[in-house]
Each structure stands twice: as C-alpha cells, then as structure tokens.
Design an enzyme around this catalytic site. Structure first.
Site, PDB file in Angstrom:
ATOM      1  N   GLY A  11     -33.103  -7.926  -6.255  1.00  0.00           N
ATOM      2  CA  GLY A  11     -32.861  -8.136  -4.431  1.00  0.00           C
ATOM      3  C   GLY A  11     -31.442  -7.591  -4.695  1.00  0.00           C
ATOM      4  N   CYS A  12     -31.099  -8.009  -3.390  1.00  0.00           N
ATOM      5  CA  CYS A  12     -29.731  -9.314  -2.649  1.00  0.00           C
ATOM      6  C   CYS A  12     -29.167  -9.820  -3.884  1.00  0.00           C
ATOM      7  CB  CYS A  12     -29.540  -9.036  -1.596  1.00  0.00           C
ATOM      8  SG  CYS A  12     -28.102 -10.037  -0.857  1.00  0.00           S
ATOM      9  N   PHE A  13     -28.703  -9.311  -4.224  1.00  0.00           N
ATOM     10  CA  PHE A  13     -27.946 -11.163  -5.633  1.00  0.00           C
ATOM     11  C   PHE A  13     -27.197 -12.718  -4.734  1.00  0.00           C
ATOM     12  CE2 PHE A  13     -23.567  -8.190  -6.131  1.00  0.00           C
ATOM     13  CZ  PHE A  13     -23.693  -8.527  -4.335  1.00  0.00           C
TER      14      PHE A  13
END
Length: 182
Positions: free
Chosen positions: A14-16
């Site tokens: 997902g979002c880093f």
C-alpha cells in the site's frame, strides 16, 4: 560489540508512508527509503506518474537492516501482518497497482525465506494471500517530502486515521522487536 551485518529488503504494502512508519520503529532497522520499483516506464518516475497507475511501479520501501538484530524472516512477518496481503492492488482506500502487496527479493535466500513466511502466515488470514514475489528491480527513491513522512506529519488526517492505528497494533504485537522509545 559485534560488527553490523547489513542486508537490503524491498517491500510494498500500500502507501509507502505506512510501511515506512511501522518499520522505523523496529530494532535493527538502519535506514528506510520510500520509493518506486517494478514498473516499465522509462526514466525516474514521479509520484504523480506512479499514482496514475500507468507506470507499473509499486510504492515500496527499501530497508537496510542489521541481521544480527532482526532476521529477514522476522522483518517479513512484521510486514505481512502490518498490511492486508489478501487484497489485490488495494490497501484500504488506496486502490491501484501502485498499492500492491509485493516483496522484491535480492537473493535466492530471500526468495526462499519469503515463500516460507507467506506459507506460514497464510492460515492467519481468512482470504488467500496475493502478495507478489519478484526479483528486485531498479529502485527509484521518492521525492524528499515522502521520506520520514509520518514522523514529520503525524497530526495530518491520513496519518492519524490510517498510520497511527498500525503503530498501535505493532506495539501490541511486537513489543519485543521495537526500538526503545525516547
């Protein structure tokens, strides 16, 4: 004191910002760089290009860790339990191939360890794990404002709503693996 034995891991879930924030709290993590890999677009991609979904890149973190303190396997177990590895190209409200669950291995030993971890954690999930397992590719660091994002923006809405609960869960599940809090 024994010498550090550093190894590199490249993972995305997902979002880093989320993965970076969780792993920054783990003892033995030396460095984390948020970035992009796994795509086919030529040249260094920008955040806007990656978010379009057209580059094929995933948001990932590249982690330098000391294997004398934390093993690659333990690092992957924490990674696999800090996001949902059963949703294809999605983590919560983040949707697109750039948010896929992925492990980019840097050696045959890492590949074997990743296969083992995926098999070992699978029974703890209701749905099948869809985490991609691929050889490492060219890594592009993200823009500077993405680095250390949660620590610099913890009161921002996304951080409070999405990342803080992950860190609370981490503290409950892996207290023995955490860096001392200041």
């Amino acid at each position: 004191m024994r010498a550090k034995k550093l190894e590199l891991a490249t993972i995305g879930g997902g979002c880093f910002w989320c993965i970076e924030a969780v792993l920054q709290r783990i003892n033995g993590i030396e460095k984390i760089v948020s970035g992009y890999t796994g795509g086919t677009a030529p040249g260094k991609p920008t955040y806007r290009e990656v978010c379009s979904g057209l580059t094929g890149h995933a948001e990932v973190v590249q982690v330098t860790f000391d294997t004398n303190i934390i093993s690659y396997k333990d690092l992957l177990v924490i990674f696999m339990t800090s996001h949902d590895p059963t949703t294809l190209n999605r983590q919560g409200g983040d949707v697109g191939t750039q948010y896929r669950s992925v492990i980019y291995y840097h050696s045959e030993a890492q590949k074997i360890a990743a296969e083992l971890v995926i098999k070992e954690v699978a029974p703890y999930f209701e749905n099948p794990i869809v985490t991609e397992l691929s050889p490492s590719e060219t890594f592009y660091s993200a823009e500077e404002y993405h680095q250390n994002y949660y620590n610099n923006n913890s009161s921002q809405g996304y951080c409070s709503a999405v990342i803080t609960p992950k860190i609370i869960k981490l503290r409950k599940m892996y207290a023995d693996k955490l860096k001392p809090q200041h």
